[in-house]
Every structure is written in C-alpha cells, then in structure tokens.
Write a protein that holds these residues in place. Structure first.
Motif, PDB file in Angstrom:
ATOM      1  N   GLU A  20       0.816  -1.216   0.000  1.00  0.00           N
ATOM      2  CA  GLU A  20       0.000   0.000   0.000  1.00  0.00           C
ATOM      3  C   GLU A  20       0.853   1.271   0.000  1.00  0.00           C
ATOM      4  O   GLU A  20       0.445   2.301  -0.543  1.00  0.00           O
ATOM      5  N   HIS A  24       4.374   5.591  -2.305  1.00  0.00           N
ATOM      6  CA  HIS A  24       4.391   6.831  -1.535  1.00  0.00           C
ATOM      7  C   HIS A  24       5.673   7.046  -0.750  1.00  0.00           C
ATOM      8  O   HIS A  24       5.906   8.149  -0.237  1.00  0.00           O
ATOM      9  N   GLY A 290      -5.270  -0.797   7.772  1.00  0.00           N
ATOM     10  CA  GLY A 290      -6.001   0.272   7.091  1.00  0.00           C
ATOM     11  C   GLY A 290      -5.803   1.616   7.762  1.00  0.00           C
ATOM     12  O   GLY A 290      -5.597   2.646   7.092  1.00  0.00           O
ATOM     13  N   TRP A 291      -5.860   1.623   9.107  1.00  0.00           N
ATOM     14  CA  TRP A 291      -5.663   2.879   9.841  1.00  0.00           C
ATOM     15  C   TRP A 291      -4.238   3.385   9.675  1.00  0.00           C
ATOM     16  O   TRP A 291      -3.996   4.563   9.399  1.00  0.00           O
ATOM     17  N   LYS A 293      -2.005   2.738   7.375  1.00  0.00           N
ATOM     18  CA  LYS A 293      -1.743   3.164   5.994  1.00  0.00           C
ATOM     19  C   LYS A 293      -2.207   4.610   5.785  1.00  0.00           C
ATOM     20  O   LYS A 293      -1.455   5.448   5.262  1.00  0.00           O
ATOM     21  N   LYS A 294      -3.429   4.909   6.221  1.00  0.00           N
ATOM     22  CA  LYS A 294      -3.948   6.269   6.063  1.00  0.00           C
ATOM     23  C   LYS A 294      -3.149   7.265   6.894  1.00  0.00           C
ATOM     24  O   LYS A 294      -2.853   8.378   6.442  1.00  0.00           O
ATOM     25  N   LYS A 297       0.281   7.895   5.233  1.00  0.00           N
ATOM     26  CA  LYS A 297       0.137   8.699   4.017  1.00  0.00           C
ATOM     27  C   LYS A 297      -0.101  10.166   4.364  1.00  0.00           C
ATOM     28  O   LYS A 297       0.478  11.070   3.745  1.00  0.00           O
ATOM     29  N   ALA A 298      -0.938  10.412   5.361  1.00  0.00           N
ATOM     30  CA  ALA A 298      -1.175  11.788   5.806  1.00  0.00           C
ATOM     31  C   ALA A 298       0.092  12.389   6.392  1.00  0.00           C
ATOM     32  O   ALA A 298       0.413  13.567   6.160  1.00  0.00           O
ATOM     33  N   TYR A 311      -6.226   5.319  16.810  1.00  0.00           N
ATOM     34  CA  TYR A 311      -6.757   4.048  16.326  1.00  0.00           C
ATOM     35  C   TYR A 311      -7.806   3.508  17.289  1.00  0.00           C
ATOM     36  O   TYR A 311      -7.643   3.564  18.509  1.00  0.00           O
TER      37      TYR A 311
END
Length: 363
Positions: A20, A24, A290-291, A293-294, A297-298, A311
């Motif tokens: 994922e 980035h 999922g948490w 990864k976001k 990225k942020a 989380y």
C-alpha cells in the motif's frame, strides 16, 4: 524528499502495508524467508494437499519500487534496524510486523521453505493413515480444520476437543451454537469442557500410545493421530530488547493511540504483536493496517501523527469461520451470519486468487 520506511516482517500485516505504501515512500521490507505462506489456506491444505502449490508464494512480485531485504533483524537502534550480520537499514520510520507463531504445520517455524513443506507433507501422510483423529483446541484453526477434514475426508472419525464449555465464548452465543450444529452435521464429535494433560502450545501432531488419549474427565477416546491447535503466540523477541516496551498477559506489546509502543514517535507496531483490543485474526490486523496506511500517508504529506484520530479497534470481535467450502459461520459488524455469506466471503476460495494478484504471482 522521499521518506524511507522500514517494515520488519513479511507476513500478512507487513506485506499489506509494504504494498500500500510502495508508491508513496522508499520501502524496505525485511524478511528472512524467500517465500510467503498463505497460512489461512494451510488448514484446507491438510485435507487438500494440492493447494500447497498455490499458497507458498514468492515475494518477488510484491513491490514495484521498494525492495525486499532478506535477513533477520537482531536489534533496533533509534530508527535503524540492525540485521544479524551487522548491516544497518536506516529509515525515517520503522514498522514492526513480526506477527505470531503457531504449532506446525500451520505456520512456518523456521526460514526454510523445503523443511516447512516436508513437515506439512508428513502431517498430511499421517492424516491419510489415521482413522480416528483428535483435534485439541477449538478456536478458529481447530474448528476450521475439523470442518475441512470432515468435508474432504468423510471416512475419518474426527473429534474436536474444546477446553471451554461452549464454542467461541468470546463471541455472540449464536456463533458457537451455529458452529457446533454444523460440525455435527459434518459428523464431527465435539467434546466441550475437556483438556489433555501436559500438551504444549508448540507440540506438533503425534500418534498417542496405544492409539488412545485420556481426557480430563478420565474418559478415553480412540485416536490414531492427535493434532494440537491451542493458540497463537506473538513473536515479540525484538520488542523485548527495547527497554521501555511493556506487554499484556498474552505477550503483545502495549501501544498508545497511534500504535506506538515506545516514546520514539517514528516506531510503530501492527498486527498480532500489538495489544490493541483486536483479536489475533486477519480481520483484526486488516483494520490496523487500514488505519496505519492512512495515517502514514497523511504524515508523508506533512500532518503530524499525533494530530490524527487515534486508532480504535473493532467495537466487537469479528471473525470468519468456514467449515469446508460450503459451511461455516461468521461474526460480522451487523451480526452473526451463516454458511451463505461465510462461503461467499471466504469459504469458497480462501482469498487465494486475491493473494496471487497482490503478489503478481502465478502458480
């Protein structure tokens, strides 16, 4: 300037995150093994050995930009991962995803693929020869194994031994009742509230003396083969070397709201080694991945991690429990469901085509 992220551990959580984040950041995924094993499908492979060729997968196609580093991390020094040969892998962030271990043959015990497959095939041969099989431990692996063997090998006499007085006591009562009923339909005998003395978590399958075992109530049952499946154990050796990490009673590392186990703001843990309130299941670690990864990225876009919402685990434990391709039950966000959805989501294909795509791999 591109950030460097070091991910330690190439199991489910580590590979999900690496893939994922590959576009980035500059990813280094450190993993001593050359092949990835789809452990979820190893349960069915005990009944259908032809699946082994489909679920031991090369890492080569996982990343397009990042790199796979073959090695084992001996220690962590700040944001450097130090390999056993002394090589230092430097990064701006470290994510530890070393997962959990389980009794053979469901997870690889060492790093050697040939040894792992040889052991799996020996167990399959033992299953072939056995008439009466006792499975000790009625969690997800034990219950699914009982269902898979009963479905594919109906000539076998399967006994599932559970230490608790009901199946899946940590979930809605409807789940355990549905599983027990369907196991019965497959011909599996379920013995609740029973144990076998001196059985260790790491024991592999064995042939008992005189082909009998004695349960805790003193009742003997016929068993040509005993398969212990009594729980996963977090692989937290690396974290135990860090002075300020604390652990829960399962051996999982306690974390803050941003999955950090220490005061180092750039060190994260994810998956089975993280004490988040999630169960040690694919469903649990997928939410964490999922948490994270976001969040990362942020963070790469300039937002501080501590400014993000912490989380939160699933509000109630979720699980998918196939019993062969057509039966099973699941605890999902909207409640307990039965064979149809369990089969459609997981039971039919066990996510095997998905992982072939994600690793860009063909059997």
């Amino acid at each position: 300037m591109t950030k460097k992220i070091t991910i330690i551990g190439g199991g489910y959580a580590g590979t999900m995150l690496a893939r994922e984040l590959d576009q980035h950041a500059d990813i280094s995924l450190i993993e001593p093994r050359e092949k990835w094993v789809h452990n979820v499908a190893m349960i069915r492979a005990m009944a259908r050995p032809e699946l082994l060729d489909e679920i031991v997968i090369s890492y080569e196609g996982l990343l397009k930009k990042g790199k796979i580093v073959r090695g084992r991390v001996a220690s962590i020094d700040g944001n450097d991962a130090i390999l056993e040969d002394g090589t230092a892998i430097s990064g701006d962030m470290i994510i530890i995803a070393t997962g959990s271990t389980y009794a053979a043959p469901f997870k690889m015990q060492g790093d050697d693929e040939a040894s792992f497959l040889a052991k799996a095939k020996r167990v399959i041969t033992q299953i072939d020869k056995a008439k009466n099989i006792a499975i000790v431990g009625a969690g997800a692996v034990g219950s699914e194994l009982a269902g898979e063997l009963a479905f594919a090998r109906p000539e076998k006499n399967i006994t599932l031994i559970a230490a608790d007085d009901s199946l899946f006591p940590g979930y809605p009562i409807k789940l355990g009742r549905s599983m027990q009923r369907q196991l019965g339909e497959l011909g599996v005998k379920v013995r609740l509230g029973e144990r076998i003395k001196k059985l260790k978590q790491t024991d592999g399958p064995f042939v008992p003396t005189k082909n009998k075992i004695k349960l805790s109530d003193g009742f003997p049952i016929d068993a040509d083969l005993v398969i212990p499946v009594i729980g996963a154990r977090p692989v937290a050796d690396l974290l135990q070397k860090l002075a300020d990490v604390t652990f829960d009673d399962q051996g999982r590392a306690k974390v803050d709201g941003w999955l950090r186990p220490t005061a180092n703001p750039d060190l994260f843990v994810v998956g089975d080694i993280a004490s988040t309130g999630d169960t040690m299941t694919i469903v649990g670690l997928t939410r964490q991945v999922g948490w994270l990864k976001k969040a990362i990225k942020a963070h790469l876009r300039g937002k501080p991690i501590a400014d993000m919402k912490p989380y939160k685990p699933w509000p109630k434990p979720l699980i998918l429990l196939p019993l062969g391709p057509d039966k099973g039950a699941s605890a999902l966000p909207f409640g307990v469901t039965g064979p149809f959805l369990t089969s459609a989501i997981k039971g039919k294909k066990l996510f095997i085509p998905r992982y072939h795509r994600e690793f860009d791999w063909q059997p």
